[in-house]
Enzyme design. Sequence first.
Site, PDB file in Angstrom:
ATOM      1  CG  HIS A 344      36.225  33.891  54.411  1.00  0.00           C
ATOM      2  ND1 HIS A 344      36.840  33.677  53.195  1.00  0.00           N
ATOM      3  CD2 HIS A 344      34.916  33.584  54.226  1.00  0.00           C
ATOM      4  CE1 HIS A 344      35.943  33.251  52.322  1.00  0.00           C
ATOM      5  NE2 HIS A 344      34.770  33.193  52.928  1.00  0.00           N
ATOM      6  CD  GLU A 347      40.181  34.042  54.554  1.00  0.00           C
ATOM      7  OE1 GLU A 347      40.005  35.125  53.958  1.00  0.00           O
ATOM      8  OE2 GLU A 347      39.732  32.960  54.136  1.00  0.00           O
ATOM      9  CG  HIS A 440      39.451  36.908  50.957  1.00  0.00           C
ATOM     10  ND1 HIS A 440      38.482  36.146  51.554  1.00  0.00           N
ATOM     11  CD2 HIS A 440      38.796  37.819  50.198  1.00  0.00           C
ATOM     12  CE1 HIS A 440      37.281  36.568  51.175  1.00  0.00           C
ATOM     13  NE2 HIS A 440      37.457  37.578  50.357  1.00  0.00           N
ATOM     14  CD  GLU A 514      42.632  34.437  48.489  1.00  0.00           C
ATOM     15  OE1 GLU A 514      43.074  34.183  49.623  1.00  0.00           O
ATOM     16  OE2 GLU A 514      41.487  34.133  48.120  1.00  0.00           O
TER      17      GLU A 514
END
Length: 651
Positions: A344, A347, A440, A514
């Site tokens: 992504h 990010e 991420h 994350e």
Amino acid sequence: MTQPPQKKAEAVISGCHTLTFSADTIKDPFLPRTTQILLEYHLGRWVPRLREPRGLYGVSSSGPLSPTRWPYHCEVIDEKVQHIDWTPYPEPVYTPTGLETEPLYPNSQDDVVVYLADDAYKEPCFVYSRVGGNRTPLKQPVDNCDNTLVFEARFESGNLQKVVKVAEYEYQLTLRPDLFTNKHTQWYYFQVTNTQAGIVYRFTIVNFTKPASLYNRGMRPLFYSEKEAKIHRVGWKRVGDQIKYYRNNLRQDGHRYFSLTWTFQFPHSQDTCYFAHCYPYTYSNLQDYLSRINDDPVRSKFCKIRVLCHTLARNMVYVLTITNPPKNTELKKRKAVILTARVHPGETNSSWIMKGFLDYILGDSSDARLLRDIFIFKVVPMLNPDGVIVGNYRCSLAGRDLNRSYTSVLKQSFPSVWYTRNMISRLMEKREVILYCDLHGHSKKENIFMYGCDGSSRSKTLYLQQRIFPLMLSKNCPDKFSFLACKFNIQKSKEGTGRVVMWRMGIRNSFTMEATFCGSTLGNKRGTHFNTKDLESMGYHFCDSLLDFCDPDRAKYFQCLKELEQMEKHISLEKSFDTSDSSMIEMSLDLDSSSQGSDSSESNDSPSYHLKLTPQLKLKTHLKKKERNVFLTNHKNGREAQEEQLVDSSP
């Protein structure tokens, strides 16, 4: 009689100890015609061996970096944007005053448009790419007003669609959706010039699509001043007052939009400044970093950089193989660890964690050398360079989320994830892959945490073992990593994510890490933003936890396993409540850590699979409705205190 070529070669080298030819230079019908097999004449006989792999294609000391390719219609300025690196003092999150306003802007024909980038809508889909894109100058619709700010975002990773001047010092901004989509507005990164010091400006971005945001939990925008960098060596820092994230009066196709507003005073007049959602890390930054590794005579010996594949725009996706040169047959015994990042593109925090990991694993510490001795690391530092280049938040130039495409057979549409999956599959045929981790960023939750996969259907032992590495990470990094926020589950909508696909391929420890865009609620970091050094430190903590996880002395491993068994005993909610009531309580328990804002899997996984240390859950099997409501309220209010207590008790 004419001598055969091989005999002639032997005659030429008679008296020499060794000499090397490629197989196709010796015209022997029994040898393959290839330049990849070398024949080494040693002690009176020819010994075949494979040629060493070529050097990194596109990053070489003998030539320039591979030029960045853009969709042909994208307008790109000539200037290359660069920022200095620095470490700021701890930056506290914003505390609302209650006086924040919610600007609402009715559509008006009298709007003064001071910036408009409409090149993104010239094609409905990706057609072809060019180096530098379309360099046709874009005229700025500014009325030559001395006090009007000048905006720009036509540079690598920049994102800004439109700016309207609604008052003398107030601007309404619209972000560009991901190319070839009509959604995913979250990432912003733009330049502002013609500034005036001492003036209170207001900026309002009006087309966010997520109902909740970390901006309502204290997150501040990032700001960079070229004059501050030059004079004081100050880089990116958190700024802004009267910050508020709210639902606005705009609506399109039945969807409501949300605004982020903030006020700010520029430190210098006539400065070149930037605002960003998170610390930028561009494709060019990665190439510069890889070039330095490739040119380093020490690190290049144990870090081989290759091109995994090319993207739709023909940009290179790099793969790094990191391991110390083996002794004898040692290489065959080494297990593998896989890390990937930036599937992504918005990010960017994942790239800073990746940089920290690479800095450490390529370093000269005894632990780094030990890790290179016992593991082979396969690293894909940027899975979606096309999206990174054009300033997308989530998608590739196919207009799709690549982290939903790992099961796809469409190699031409999703090359980076197809080749990554294929590379891992081939690697697993040769050696055990003990861990996979995809890095991420997260837009709704604080701290750093992991998503794993559920092993409860296989065995209780596997169910607990998959939680050991995240628990170790939380112990090694108690002020940044939250084990309480980790989740271990698989939803049908997440079947195409890297984490799930690698787990189904047989990698037992398959995770998504994350990292919040904001900061920490834990320990000494509580109430402060993460900076680049905080993110980079997670790379070190990852390596440290990997050593603990694979330590031949299994004391730490079994200590964590024992703690997990104790946690499981405390969280048997299904045994304490009936099904309907347990679902209510699970919803409450996970209120603050809801992963509906997850930017890797947008998981809203059932929290029944979480392991949380909650001793007060030793409840009676049946509670009256009033008692249950009291419990829900008390648990919601006490959740942060529980998390702090767990952190304080961690070694």
